[in-house]
Write a protein that holds these residues in place. Structure first.
Motif, PDB file in Angstrom:
ATOM      1  N   ALA A 121     -21.084  -3.937  -9.962  1.00  0.00           N
ATOM      2  CA  ALA A 121     -21.671  -3.905 -11.304  1.00  0.00           C
ATOM      3  C   ALA A 121     -22.231  -2.515 -11.602  1.00  0.00           C
ATOM      4  CB  ALA A 121     -22.769  -4.957 -11.420  1.00  0.00           C
ATOM      5  N   ALA A 122     -22.917  -1.940 -10.626  1.00  0.00           N
ATOM      6  CA  ALA A 122     -23.470  -0.598 -10.811  1.00  0.00           C
ATOM      7  C   ALA A 122     -22.354   0.430 -10.988  1.00  0.00           C
ATOM      8  CB  ALA A 122     -24.341  -0.229  -9.611  1.00  0.00           C
ATOM      9  N   GLU A 123     -21.274   0.259 -10.215  1.00  0.00           N
ATOM     10  CA  GLU A 123     -20.144   1.186 -10.317  1.00  0.00           C
ATOM     11  C   GLU A 123     -19.469   1.070 -11.680  1.00  0.00           C
ATOM     12  OE1 GLU A 123     -16.033   2.329  -7.860  1.00  0.00           O
ATOM     13  OE2 GLU A 123     -17.290   0.638  -7.222  1.00  0.00           O
ATOM     14  N   LEU A 124     -19.341  -0.157 -12.163  1.00  0.00           N
ATOM     15  CA  LEU A 124     -18.715  -0.370 -13.470  1.00  0.00           C
ATOM     16  C   LEU A 124     -19.531   0.284 -14.582  1.00  0.00           C
ATOM     17  CD1 LEU A 124     -17.655  -4.111 -13.083  1.00  0.00           C
ATOM     18  CD2 LEU A 124     -16.101  -2.196 -13.479  1.00  0.00           C
ATOM     19  N   ARG A 125     -20.839   0.203 -14.482  1.00  0.00           N
ATOM     20  CA  ARG A 125     -21.693   0.796 -15.517  1.00  0.00           C
ATOM     21  C   ARG A 125     -21.617   2.317 -15.513  1.00  0.00           C
ATOM     22  NH1 ARG A 125     -25.567  -3.646 -14.131  1.00  0.00           N
ATOM     23  NH2 ARG A 125     -25.592  -5.052 -15.935  1.00  0.00           N
ATOM     24  N   SER A 126     -21.199   2.874 -14.380  1.00  0.00           N
ATOM     25  CA  SER A 126     -21.104   4.330 -14.292  1.00  0.00           C
ATOM     26  C   SER A 126     -19.770   4.859 -14.806  1.00  0.00           C
ATOM     27  CB  SER A 126     -21.288   4.779 -12.834  1.00  0.00           C
ATOM     28  OG  SER A 126     -20.174   4.387 -12.035  1.00  0.00           O
ATOM     29  N   LEU A 127     -18.829   3.945 -15.105  1.00  0.00           N
ATOM     30  CA  LEU A 127     -17.521   4.368 -15.595  1.00  0.00           C
ATOM     31  C   LEU A 127     -17.630   4.860 -17.033  1.00  0.00           C
ATOM     32  CD1 LEU A 127     -15.241   1.452 -14.302  1.00  0.00           C
ATOM     33  CD2 LEU A 127     -15.418   3.758 -13.355  1.00  0.00           C
ATOM     34  N   ASP A 161     -13.574  -7.794 -23.034  1.00  0.00           N
ATOM     35  CA  ASP A 161     -12.986  -7.316 -21.781  1.00  0.00           C
ATOM     36  C   ASP A 161     -13.355  -5.852 -21.580  1.00  0.00           C
ATOM     37  OD1 ASP A 161     -11.538  -7.135 -19.460  1.00  0.00           O
ATOM     38  OD2 ASP A 161      -9.602  -6.880 -20.463  1.00  0.00           O
ATOM     39  N   THR A 162     -14.638  -5.625 -21.271  1.00  0.00           N
ATOM     40  CA  THR A 162     -15.123  -4.267 -21.057  1.00  0.00           C
ATOM     41  C   THR A 162     -15.828  -4.184 -19.716  1.00  0.00           C
ATOM     42  OG1 THR A 162     -17.291  -4.677 -22.079  1.00  0.00           O
ATOM     43  CG2 THR A 162     -15.485  -3.980 -23.540  1.00  0.00           C
ATOM     44  N   ALA A 163     -15.963  -2.962 -19.210  1.00  0.00           N
ATOM     45  CA  ALA A 163     -16.625  -2.757 -17.926  1.00  0.00           C
ATOM     46  C   ALA A 163     -18.089  -3.177 -17.993  1.00  0.00           C
ATOM     47  CB  ALA A 163     -16.509  -1.289 -17.514  1.00  0.00           C
ATOM     48  N   ASP A 164     -18.757  -2.869 -19.102  1.00  0.00           N
ATOM     49  CA  ASP A 164     -20.171  -3.215 -19.233  1.00  0.00           C
ATOM     50  C   ASP A 164     -20.382  -4.729 -19.248  1.00  0.00           C
ATOM     51  OD1 ASP A 164     -21.037  -0.618 -19.237  1.00  0.00           O
ATOM     52  OD2 ASP A 164     -21.056  -0.423 -21.422  1.00  0.00           O
ATOM     53  N   ALA A 165     -19.508  -5.445 -19.947  1.00  0.00           N
ATOM     54  CA  ALA A 165     -19.636  -6.902 -20.011  1.00  0.00           C
ATOM     55  C   ALA A 165     -19.406  -7.521 -18.636  1.00  0.00           C
ATOM     56  CB  ALA A 165     -18.636  -7.472 -21.019  1.00  0.00           C
ATOM     57  N   LEU A 166     -18.417  -7.012 -17.920  1.00  0.00           N
ATOM     58  CA  LEU A 166     -18.137  -7.518 -16.579  1.00  0.00           C
ATOM     59  C   LEU A 166     -19.306  -7.229 -15.648  1.00  0.00           C
ATOM     60  CD1 LEU A 166     -16.279  -8.789 -14.486  1.00  0.00           C
ATOM     61  CD2 LEU A 166     -15.125  -6.573 -14.241  1.00  0.00           C
ATOM     62  N   ALA A 167     -19.885  -6.046 -15.771  1.00  0.00           N
ATOM     63  CA  ALA A 167     -21.027  -5.678 -14.934  1.00  0.00           C
ATOM     64  C   ALA A 167     -22.202  -6.615 -15.183  1.00  0.00           C
ATOM     65  CB  ALA A 167     -21.433  -4.231 -15.220  1.00  0.00           C
ATOM     66  N   SER A 168     -22.437  -6.932 -16.443  1.00  0.00           N
ATOM     67  CA  SER A 168     -23.542  -7.827 -16.789  1.00  0.00           C
ATOM     68  C   SER A 168     -23.324  -9.218 -16.206  1.00  0.00           C
ATOM     69  CB  SER A 168     -23.683  -7.913 -18.311  1.00  0.00           C
ATOM     70  OG  SER A 168     -24.724  -8.802 -18.670  1.00  0.00           O
ATOM     71  N   ALA A 169     -22.082  -9.721 -16.318  1.00  0.00           N
ATOM     72  CA  ALA A 169     -21.775 -11.048 -15.788  1.00  0.00           C
ATOM     73  C   ALA A 169     -21.915 -11.067 -14.267  1.00  0.00           C
ATOM     74  CB  ALA A 169     -20.360 -11.456 -16.197  1.00  0.00           C
ATOM     75  N   LEU A 170     -21.419 -10.041 -13.612  1.00  0.00           N
ATOM     76  CA  LEU A 170     -21.539  -9.963 -12.154  1.00  0.00           C
ATOM     77  C   LEU A 170     -22.998 -10.007 -11.721  1.00  0.00           C
ATOM     78  CD1 LEU A 170     -18.878  -7.237 -11.265  1.00  0.00           C
ATOM     79  CD2 LEU A 170     -18.903  -9.586 -10.413  1.00  0.00           C
TER      80      LEU A 170
END
Length: 244
Positions: free
Chosen positions: A194-200, A153-162
């Protein structure tokens, strides 16, 4: 005495449900809510057994599928009020969905919006591909499902799935647009989120407890709705089994 809302009506049942045991729902919520109304109408029309002037049965009704002891299997839960229960659950699920969306908007978290978009894209792809034929589309979705099955449950994992699901959805953009209320713009938004999540930063906030609770309530009510609709469909297949 104040009349209970539809959500309040089912609160006791919802509290007893185990979140870990909720079945996966592959039907987009908009489709489910629309089908619920159709199933309720069908039930009202075919509940009673019809007889002619000589009391001869001209058409069995769904009521004939209820065991006499009313304790055997799912059919025992069918009753004259089943249609009304389905409509109540339909309204409750819609209200819970609205609460969830308002919670997501209030928190303005890219993670929460990302989870919503991921759920919409996955459900719509699953429904669209579920045509009874195993083909390349099903294999592609299965590979993506497997790749993200154990995601943390991480931002990077969610970004990848999106990104992965949106990319698959883009291949079928025109067909998905409007299906069960799905918007093709969700695919574009998913990539942007996804791009926004990776920038967090690494310690990005987890989904808020309020949003989690709102989403869980919606999912539990939807599960109850699907269960009730399934009872009607199962009884219909049995009662009208001799008809084409």
């Amino acid at each position: 005495m104040t009349k209970k809302s539809d959500i309040e009506r089912w609160s006791d049942v919802v509290q007893q449900m185990n979140a870990a045991e909720l079945p996966a729902n592959t039907v987009p919520l908009h489709v489910l809510l629309g089908e619920a109304v159709d199933v309720a109408k069908f039930f009202e029309k075919y509940w009673k057994t019809q007889v002619d002037a000589q009391k001869r049965v001209t058409r069995l009704g769904l009521e004939s599928a209820v065991p006499k002891d009313s304790k055997k299997g799912d059919a025992a839960r069918l009753g004259p009020k089943t249609a009304e229960e389905i409509l109540s659950l339909q309204r409750a699920t819609q209200e819970a969905q609205t609460r969830y969306l308002l919670t997501v908007e209030k928190n303005k978290s890219p993670r929460e919006r990302g989870k919503f978009l991921l759920g919409e894209i996955w459900a719509t792809l699953s429904f669209y591909f579920d045509d009874g034929v195993e083909d390349e589309r099903d294999e592609m979705l299965a590979r993506i499902d497997a790749a993200h099955a154990g995601d943390p449950d991480t931002a990077d994992a969610l970004a990848s799935a999106l990104h992965d699901y949106a990319t698959l959805g883009e291949k079928h953009r025109d067909a998905l647009d409007g299906l069960g209320g799905f918007k093709a713009e969700f695919l574009d938004e998913a990539r942007a989120v996804a791009a926004e999540l990776r920038s967090l930063p690494a310690q990005a906030e987890a989904i808020s407890r309020q949003a989690q609770e709102a989403l869980l309530l919606r999912n539990k009510l939807a599960a109850l709705l699907i269960e009730r609709m399934g009872l009607v469909r199962s009884a219909a297949r049995f009662v009208f089994r001799s008809q084409p």
